[in-house]
Design a protein around this motif. Structure first.
Motif, mmCIF file in Angstrom:
data_model
loop_
_atom_site.group_PDB
_atom_site.id
_atom_site.type_symbol
_atom_site.label_atom_id
_atom_site.label_comp_id
_atom_site.label_asym_id
_atom_site.label_seq_id
_atom_site.Cartn_x
_atom_site.Cartn_y
_atom_site.Cartn_z
ATOM 1 N N TRP A 130 1.105 -119.606 -59.950
ATOM 2 C CA TRP A 130 1.269 -121.179 -59.606
ATOM 3 C C TRP A 130 2.355 -121.511 -60.938
ATOM 4 N N ASN A 131 2.427 -121.024 -62.006
ATOM 5 C CA ASN A 131 3.452 -121.493 -63.003
ATOM 6 C C ASN A 131 4.695 -120.805 -62.611
ATOM 7 N N SER A 132 4.912 -119.643 -62.051
ATOM 8 C CA SER A 132 6.215 -119.187 -61.294
ATOM 9 C C SER A 132 6.054 -118.553 -60.020
ATOM 10 N N PRO A 133 6.330 -119.406 -59.079
ATOM 11 C CA PRO A 133 5.815 -119.127 -57.694
ATOM 12 C C PRO A 133 6.703 -117.980 -57.105
ATOM 13 N N ASN A 134 7.877 -117.907 -57.438
ATOM 14 C CA ASN A 134 9.051 -116.752 -57.083
ATOM 15 C C ASN A 134 9.970 -116.629 -58.077
ATOM 16 N N PRO A 135 10.720 -115.596 -58.125
ATOM 17 C CA PRO A 135 11.790 -115.372 -59.070
ATOM 18 C C PRO A 135 12.680 -116.654 -59.032
ATOM 19 N N PHE A 136 12.857 -117.458 -58.087
ATOM 20 C CA PHE A 136 13.988 -118.518 -58.073
ATOM 21 C C PHE A 136 13.433 -119.898 -58.379
ATOM 22 N N TYR A 137 12.129 -120.014 -58.155
ATOM 23 C CA TYR A 137 11.800 -121.349 -58.240
ATOM 24 C C TYR A 137 10.908 -121.493 -59.525
ATOM 25 N N THR A 138 10.801 -122.686 -60.261
ATOM 26 C CA THR A 138 9.802 -123.025 -61.405
ATOM 27 C C THR A 138 8.801 -123.776 -60.419
ATOM 28 N N ASN A 139 7.793 -124.013 -61.236
ATOM 29 C CA ASN A 139 6.687 -124.808 -60.457
ATOM 30 C C ASN A 139 7.056 -126.082 -60.245
ATOM 31 N N ASP A 140 7.990 -126.855 -61.086
ATOM 32 C CA ASP A 140 8.384 -128.260 -60.590
ATOM 33 C C ASP A 140 9.307 -128.300 -59.561
ATOM 34 N N HIS A 141 9.993 -127.003 -59.489
ATOM 35 C CA HIS A 141 10.838 -127.124 -58.162
ATOM 36 C C HIS A 141 10.301 -126.747 -56.929
ATOM 37 N N PHE A 142 9.221 -125.977 -57.115
ATOM 38 C CA PHE A 142 8.362 -125.421 -55.919
ATOM 39 C C PHE A 142 7.613 -126.727 -55.676
ATOM 40 N N ILE A 143 7.059 -127.344 -56.324
ATOM 41 C CA ILE A 143 6.052 -128.546 -55.817
ATOM 42 C C ILE A 143 6.998 -129.663 -55.197
ATOM 43 N N GLU A 144 8.267 -129.946 -55.984
ATOM 44 C CA GLU A 144 8.880 -130.998 -55.474
ATOM 45 C C GLU A 144 9.637 -130.692 -54.055
ATOM 46 N N ALA A 145 10.168 -129.589 -53.926
ATOM 47 C CA ALA A 145 10.546 -128.882 -52.457
ATOM 48 C C ALA A 145 9.482 -129.286 -51.330
ATOM 49 N N GLY A 146 8.396 -128.714 -51.627
ATOM 50 C CA GLY A 146 7.234 -128.885 -50.886
ATOM 51 C C GLY A 146 6.859 -130.537 -50.433
ATOM 52 N N GLN A 147 6.930 -131.169 -51.650
ATOM 53 C CA GLN A 147 6.431 -132.601 -51.320
ATOM 54 C C GLN A 147 7.448 -133.509 -50.737
ATOM 55 N N GLN A 148 9.038 -132.856 -50.967
ATOM 56 C CA GLN A 148 10.004 -133.689 -49.997
ATOM 57 C C GLN A 148 9.660 -133.812 -48.537
ATOM 58 N N HIS A 149 9.180 -132.426 -47.919
ATOM 59 C CA HIS A 149 8.642 -132.286 -46.771
ATOM 60 C C HIS A 149 7.489 -132.976 -46.215
ATOM 61 N N GLN A 150 6.664 -133.217 -47.277
ATOM 62 C CA GLN A 150 5.509 -134.103 -46.996
ATOM 63 C C GLN A 150 5.800 -135.367 -46.633
ATOM 64 N N GLU A 151 6.704 -135.946 -47.596
ATOM 65 C CA GLU A 151 7.162 -137.475 -47.493
ATOM 66 C C GLU A 151 7.878 -137.515 -46.287
ATOM 67 N N LEU A 152 8.787 -136.738 -45.916
ATOM 68 C CA LEU A 152 9.623 -137.040 -44.780
ATOM 69 C C LEU A 152 9.038 -136.698 -43.498
ATOM 70 N N VAL A 153 8.479 -135.601 -43.112
ATOM 71 C CA VAL A 153 7.657 -135.514 -41.846
ATOM 72 C C VAL A 153 6.181 -135.002 -42.061
ATOM 73 N N GLY A 154 5.534 -135.124 -43.249
ATOM 74 C CA GLY A 154 4.122 -135.076 -43.157
ATOM 75 C C GLY A 154 3.852 -133.693 -43.117
ATOM 76 N N GLU A 155 4.552 -132.799 -43.291
ATOM 77 C CA GLU A 155 4.073 -131.317 -43.235
ATOM 78 C C GLU A 155 4.719 -130.605 -44.440
ATOM 79 N N THR A 156 3.842 -129.788 -44.866
ATOM 80 C CA THR A 156 4.104 -128.795 -45.949
ATOM 81 C C THR A 156 3.803 -127.539 -45.815
ATOM 82 N N TYR A 157 4.586 -126.264 -45.846
ATOM 83 C CA TYR A 157 4.258 -125.159 -45.652
ATOM 84 C C TYR A 157 4.643 -124.214 -46.548
ATOM 85 N N TRP A 158 3.473 -123.318 -47.247
ATOM 86 C CA TRP A 158 3.971 -122.382 -48.362
ATOM 87 C C TRP A 158 3.526 -121.073 -47.474
ATOM 88 N N ILE A 159 4.537 -120.136 -47.416
ATOM 89 C CA ILE A 159 4.595 -118.876 -47.240
ATOM 90 C C ILE A 159 4.119 -117.930 -48.359
#
Length: 428
Positions: A93-122
């Motif tokens: 959770w603190n380091s979701p993948n080699p390229f995303y920090t936790n803040d970056h990961f949450i913010e990217a998913g939250q943008q989709h949540q606000e814009l279209v109402g959907e967030t997907y994590w693979i």
């Protein structure tokens, strides 16, 4: 076959035929259809880069959600929680993948949540089925495959002509429920697309007014018809003298022409109010106040604290709870843990004035001890501070009888008045 199976089977078949196609180039509300579709999501996501107020609102919300601290606890059978400092789930959770920090990961998913109402994590797993990486993906590229038995049989990730099948355990969805489609979500932007289109057109009109307008607020009437060559020369000279920001509103000098001044109408003067209305619609749709996005008119310390409290309770915390539910019900079971829970640190800011008032009132009313009152305002304990304030009943002062005026007694056969000190006790 059960009734539920028949309903799901009928719905999954009807889901494909009920969605109307998007009109070419359309981005407005009339083209959205009755349910969310991948094609309709694209203009919703693009709107963030086209409307300044929308960008500001979403940025503030996503930053608030991404900045909250998370902790992992082990829960005992009696409900006690122990914080864990190291665990594979916490590391992921603190380091979701080699390229995303936790803040970056949450913010990217939250943008989709606000814009279209959907967030997907693979979820990418190792050979043993343990999660190794988490990736947020664009929701318009994910397609749930309905099932008559399990509700969702699988997912498909589409990138151009490439289709990648994904099993249900490899996808963690978070949806704002749609009233028309249980398989998709619905975002705020879908409800205000028409207002966002109007705001973009208004901004474009303002830009074109400064860069392309060639009229200094009037109309030119020619006294005679011009030939093609004369007309082209007239237009060319006019553009050279009056087109562009630097030449705006210059005095026009015309040959054999009549200038008619053009007055601004009430409609022109209300143009700014229309843009303010679009701004307020965006703020209201997301449930945030103007102070959150930097509108400081008539702001003071009390209103600022109230705005931050409102932001935390009604905007940030509900979104954090959605992420918390996804972590505890979908991600943690992949680690084989049944006694672990993720939780976030409450982001609600302290209101020191309110705490001080509650501490003072609580102590004086005998509800809180001195130490309990001090803890409300972040102060340490003091000796003998576990006692309640003594509730003294207000004492009523005893008033001594003041000597009254002289009292006279009248004898039974003597009408003459006598003083009490002159009365012989033996005669009474």
């Amino acid at each position: 076959m059960t009734i539920l199976t028949e309903v799901l089977n009928a719905f999954s078949q009807k889901l494909v035929t009920d969605r109307p196609p998007m009109a070419p180039g359309g981005s407005g509300f009339m083209n959205m259809g009755t349910a969310q579709s991948p094609v309709g999501m694209l203009p919703q996501m693009q709107a963030m880069g086209g409307v300044g107020w929308l960008f500001s609102v979403i940025e503030k919300i996503t930053n608030q959600v991404a900045s909250v601290e998370w902790k992992l606890y082990r829960v005992s059978p009696n409900g006690d929680r122990t914080k864990l400092e190291r665990h594979p789930a916490l590391d992921l959770w603190n380091s979701p993948n080699p390229f995303y920090t936790n803040d970056h990961f949450i913010e990217a998913g939250q943008q989709h949540q606000e814009l279209v109402g959907e967030t997907y994590w693979i979820v990418l797993k190792n050979l043993g089925g343990r999660p190794l990486e988490l990736w947020p993906v664009r929701p318009d590229r994910i397609k749930p495959i309905p099932s008559t038995e399990q509700f969702i049989a699988s997912y498909e990730y589409r990138l151009g002509s490439v289709v990648i099948p994904l099993d249900v355990d490899s996808v963690i969805p978070m949806l704002k429920p749609s009233p028309m489609d249980p398989y998709r979500g619905m975002g705020v932007v879908q409800a205000i697309l028409s207002d966002l289109d109007a705001e973009k057109l208004a901004a474009r009109w303002t830009r074109n007014f400064f860069f392309n307008d060639a009229t200094p607020g009037g109309i030119i009437e020619l006294q005679e018809d011009l030939g093609d060559e004369q007309w082209e020369r007239f237009i060319r000279r006019w553009d050279e003298q009056h087109r562009g920001v630097n030449n705006s509103h210059r005095v026009a000098i015309l040959e054999k022409a009549v200038w008619k001044d053009r007055k601004f109408t009430l409609r022109d003067m209300q143009f700014e109010q229309m843009r303010h209305l679009s701004r307020d619609i965006i703020l209201g749709a997301f449930g945030v106040t103007g102070w959150v996005v930097g509108m400081m008119e008539n702001a003071n310390r009390a209103s600022a604290e109230a705005a931050m409290f409102h932001m935390s309770q009604l905007v940030t915390i509900p979104r954090l709870r959605k992420i918390k539910a996804a972590l505890n019900t979908r991600l943690l079971p992949m680690f084989g843990a049944t006694d672990l829970v993720f939780d976030f640190v409450d982001p609600t800011p302290e209101n020191r004035e309110l705490n001080l008032d509650e501490a003072d009132r609580g102590y004086k009313a005998g509800i809180l001890t001195r130490n309990e009152s001090r803890s409300r305002i972040g102060e340490g304990e003091v000796p003998c501070g576990d006692e309640f304030i003594e509730q003294l009943q207000p004492s009523v002062p005893v008033q001594q009888a003041q000597p009254s005026s002289t009292i006279y007694l009248r004898g039974p056969n003597d009408p003459e008045r006598i003083r009490p000190d002159e009365v012989d006790d033996s005669e009474i």
